[in-house]
Design a protein around this motif. Structure first.
Motif, PDB file in Angstrom:
ATOM      1  N   ASP A   1       7.105 -21.924 -24.750  1.00 45.07           N
ATOM      2  CA  ASP A   1       6.691 -21.721 -26.312  1.00 45.07           C
ATOM      3  C   ASP A   1       6.268 -22.997 -27.019  1.00 45.07           C
ATOM      4  O   ASP A   1       7.084 -23.701 -27.198  1.00 45.07           O
TER       5      ASP A   1
ATOM      6  N   GLY B   1       8.678 -18.060 -20.440  1.00 41.05           N
ATOM      7  CA  GLY B   1       8.255 -16.816 -20.079  1.00 41.05           C
ATOM      8  C   GLY B   1       7.849 -16.974 -18.704  1.00 41.05           C
ATOM      9  O   GLY B   1       7.337 -17.901 -18.065  1.00 41.05           O
TER      10      GLY B   1
ATOM     11  N   LYS C   1       4.644  -9.316 -17.492  1.00 40.46           N
ATOM     12  CA  LYS C   1       5.217 -10.635 -18.222  1.00 40.46           C
ATOM     13  C   LYS C   1       6.411 -10.100 -18.796  1.00 40.46           C
ATOM     14  O   LYS C   1       6.793  -8.966 -19.086  1.00 40.46           O
TER      15      LYS C   1
ATOM     16  N   GLU D   1       9.693 -10.124 -21.413  1.00 44.17           N
ATOM     17  CA  GLU D   1       9.856  -9.773 -22.733  1.00 44.17           C
ATOM     18  C   GLU D   1      10.069 -11.179 -23.446  1.00 44.17           C
ATOM     19  O   GLU D   1      10.293 -12.173 -22.725  1.00 44.17           O
ATOM     20  N   GLY D   2      10.191 -11.127 -24.899  1.00 42.77           N
ATOM     21  CA  GLY D   2      10.504 -12.416 -25.512  1.00 42.77           C
ATOM     22  C   GLY D   2       9.367 -13.027 -25.905  1.00 42.77           C
ATOM     23  O   GLY D   2       8.381 -12.624 -26.504  1.00 42.77           O
TER      24      GLY D   2
ATOM     25  N   GLN E   1       6.276 -11.584 -24.745  1.00 41.97           N
ATOM     26  CA  GLN E   1       5.893  -9.945 -25.587  1.00 41.97           C
ATOM     27  C   GLN E   1       5.699  -9.193 -24.348  1.00 41.97           C
ATOM     28  O   GLN E   1       5.131  -8.077 -24.638  1.00 41.97           O
ATOM     29  N   GLY E   2       6.217  -9.165 -23.072  1.00 41.29           N
ATOM     30  CA  GLY E   2       5.894  -8.199 -22.041  1.00 41.29           C
ATOM     31  C   GLY E   2       6.932  -7.293 -21.837  1.00 41.29           C
ATOM     32  O   GLY E   2       7.886  -7.257 -22.700  1.00 41.29           O
TER      33      GLY E   2
ATOM     34  N   ARG F   1      11.874  -6.884 -18.217  1.00 43.80           N
ATOM     35  CA  ARG F   1      13.504  -7.382 -18.874  1.00 43.80           C
ATOM     36  C   ARG F   1      14.137  -8.429 -17.974  1.00 43.80           C
ATOM     37  O   ARG F   1      14.086  -8.679 -16.867  1.00 43.80           O
TER      38      ARG F   1
END
Length: 211
Positions: free
Chosen positions: A31, A45, A57, A59-60, A63-64, A67
């Motif tokens: 990020d 990610g 992708k 999550e987090g 934003q995929g 898990r």
């Protein structure tokens, strides 16, 4: 015989489907809003590419839908948990800021490997707030770092080691006693992770009293 052929065809079909659902590659990113130049707890990610061309992708940060609880990741420069990379800065410097990630997934028989490149300090400079130092008043030693990401951030004693030719260092402040006759002070700042990156600055000591 006909039943055997049907079963064989079904097995071939499901095998082909399974192969298409295999993950063939993975890429990692961090990020950019996390200030990875300075902080050691960084959201990352992963992006998975399947044999059929589909992409998934995590999550987090990305934003995929994939898990993190289904993923096991080990890192060459720290640890990874729930989509966050906890860095060992000294180890990272020795690896030339290339973090190798080994990723274990339910869909793959063998772990996948990818490399995450993190920004690093390229140069440092003094940016003093005043032209001269006054006796018995703390003088803040402001050091800025230029990073490979193109960003510039102030640095503190977590990254920089200071030495001085006179006066006393109080954290990142320089203090000269009122009875000290020193006219100039040379201060050196050194990157703790790369001692070859070092700069010096000579600071005049104010001689006249303020009116």
């Amino acid at each position: 015989m006909r039943a055997f052929l049907i079963i064989a065809q079904l097995l071939l079909f499901f095998n082909a489907q399974a192969q298409q659902n295999n993950i063939t590659s993975v890429t990692a990113s961090y990020d950019p809003a996390s200030i990875a130049e300075l902080y050691d707890h960084i959201p990352i990610g992963l992006e998975f590419k399947y044999a059929n061309g589909q992409v998934s992708k995590t999550e987090g940060f990305l934003q995929g839908a994939y898990r993190w609880r289904n993923i096991k990741v080990t890192s060459s420069a720290g640890s990874v948990q729930n989509g966050y990379l906890q860095l060992d800065r000294q180890r990272l410097a020795k690896l030339h800021y290339q973090v190798e990630l080994n990723i274990t997934l339910p869909e793959t028989a063998q772990p996948l490997t990818t490399t995450l490149t993190l920004p690093h300090l390229e140069s440092i400079r003094f940016n003093h707030y005043a032209d001269s130092l006054k006796r018995n008043i703390r003088f803040y030693l402001n050091v800025e770092g230029s990073f490979s990401s193109g960003k510039i951030y102030p640095l503190d004693t977590a990254a920089i080691k200071f030495t001085t030719s006179a006066g006393k260092l109080l954290g990142q402040d320089l203090l000269l006693n009122s009875n000290d006759a020193t006219r100039t002070i040379t201060v050196t700042a050194t990157n703790k992770n790369d001692p070859s990156m070092s700069i010096s600055s000579t600071i005049p000591v104010k001689q006249l009293q303020d009116k």
